[in-house]
Design an enzyme around this catalytic site. Sequence first.
Site, PDB file in Angstrom:
ATOM      1  N   LYS A  20      11.180 -23.334 -40.951  1.00  0.00           N
ATOM      2  CA  LYS A  20      11.959 -24.294 -41.737  1.00  0.00           C
ATOM      3  C   LYS A  20      13.424 -23.864 -41.858  1.00  0.00           C
ATOM      4  O   LYS A  20      13.794 -22.787 -41.422  1.00  0.00           O
ATOM      5  CB  LYS A  20      11.314 -24.479 -43.114  1.00  0.00           C
ATOM      6  CG  LYS A  20       9.883 -25.039 -43.058  1.00  0.00           C
ATOM      7  CD  LYS A  20       9.800 -26.366 -42.320  1.00  0.00           C
ATOM      8  CE  LYS A  20       8.546 -27.169 -42.556  1.00  0.00           C
ATOM      9  NZ  LYS A  20       7.302 -26.627 -42.020  1.00  0.00           N
TER      10      LYS A  20
HETATM   11  C1  LIG Z   1       5.949 -27.389 -42.682  1.00  0.00           C
HETATM   12  C2  LIG Z   1       5.493 -28.639 -43.287  1.00  0.00           C
HETATM   13  C3  LIG Z   1       4.558 -28.655 -44.333  1.00  0.00           C
HETATM   14  C4  LIG Z   1       3.783 -27.451 -44.786  1.00  0.00           C
HETATM   15  O1  LIG Z   1       4.500 -26.392 -45.229  1.00  0.00           O
HETATM   16  P1  LIG Z   1       3.849 -24.915 -45.163  1.00  0.00           P
HETATM   17  O2  LIG Z   1       4.771 -24.108 -45.992  1.00  0.00           O
HETATM   18  O3  LIG Z   1       3.831 -24.514 -43.729  1.00  0.00           O
HETATM   19  O4  LIG Z   1       2.482 -25.011 -45.750  1.00  0.00           O
HETATM   20  C5  LIG Z   1       4.250 -29.875 -44.931  1.00  0.00           C
HETATM   21  N1  LIG Z   1       4.814 -31.002 -44.510  1.00  0.00           N
HETATM   22  C6  LIG Z   1       5.700 -31.036 -43.503  1.00  0.00           C
HETATM   23  C7  LIG Z   1       6.297 -32.340 -43.120  1.00  0.00           C
HETATM   24  C8  LIG Z   1       6.053 -29.864 -42.835  1.00  0.00           C
HETATM   25  O5  LIG Z   1       6.903 -29.915 -41.806  1.00  0.00           O
END
Ligand SMILES: *Cc1c(COP(=O)(O)O)cnc(C)c1O
Length: 375
Positions: free
Chosen positions: A179
């Site tokens: 992210k």
């Molecule tokens: C990455 C992501 C998640 C989940 O986040 P994590 O921290 O990996 O559990 C949820 N929704 C979207 C759209 C994502 O890209």
Amino acid sequence: MSGNEMTYIQDAFDTNWIAPLGPHVDAFEKELASYVGVNDAAAVSSGTAAIHLALRLLDVKSGDIVFCSSLTFVASANPIVYLGASPVFIDSEPETWNMSPQALEHALYDAIQDKKLPKAVIVVNLYGQSAKMDEIVAICQKFNIPIIEDAAESLGSTYKGKASGSFGKFGIYSFNGNKIISTSGGGMLVSNEGEELNKARFLATQARDYAAHYQHSQMGYNYRMSNVLAGIGRAQLEVLEERVSARRAIFNKYVQELAHVPGITFMPELPETRSNRWLTALTLDEREAGISVEALLSALAEQNIEARPVWKPLHMQPLFEGDKFYPHSDNENISEQLFKMGLCLPSGSSMSEDDQMRVIECIQESLIKAKSISV
Ligand SMILES: *Cc1c(COP(=O)(O)O)cnc(C)c1O
């Protein structure tokens, strides 16, 4: 990493706060809440955990339905299934690639007919672009359905001057490794309702009742973020604005070099929104460009360049076979079309200009080659 993380980690070690609790957790929550302009935030172990907690707080249980964007990563919908509820998937619209207000309205009217309204609507902001929140909020308010805004990919983005993730009853962010900012793994649940987030913190620490003798009257989870990782998060938050600028500059460079190429259309940015451009996404019209998405992806892979298709819509996943889906209109299925035509280019904030030029040249050459073969 930005460079300042070790200062916070060292502080956690020096003060011996190596636990899912501690001053960095409290500070990270306050700093993030203040950055996105909400009253409160609860730091948790992942974005998925944050969605799970939000659904629990909305009392989602077995037999319930929850609406969710279809064009997204599977983590948006998995927590619906954890709770024994069923997802109903809503298509995208072309201007944001996100939830189609028109399809949402259609699904809600059907739900009224069936006398079974959804317990929540999970709205995803794909690749940093905010969904059409005014329209979606208005529709949900009309039927009194709470919104969970999945802003895992859109931290740092805005919609009409307000932070993406701050529009629903709950918003969630992710700090997974991929992210825009990362704690290696982690997430945040935000809300203007502090009482709700206190309940979330309770559920996230095994729902331990206020008693010394380990008493539990509800099922809880082990979902809190550790103080060490929250330290990393604080340092990352300090560079978020720089990261957004870097990602937007990368996007603009791709546009400058490739937007004029027939068959290439970049993911739009809705007026009055600012996308963090977490990933540069585009669609490729095979007939106009002379090359398929698959062929372009493998041409890039041959040069050791990692590009990816867009998320496979959840209503097309074997996991969700049999779950309902509402297309944008009777003859327009936008998410499937985006899945067929879309790809994401390398977009890391630390990508060098030379590296980006190598990606651009590889795309240009592949398209020229494809054209010369087809002539
Ligand atoms: C990455 C992501 C998640 C989940 O986040 P994590 O921290 O990996 O559990 C949820 N929704 C979207 C759209 C994502 O890209």
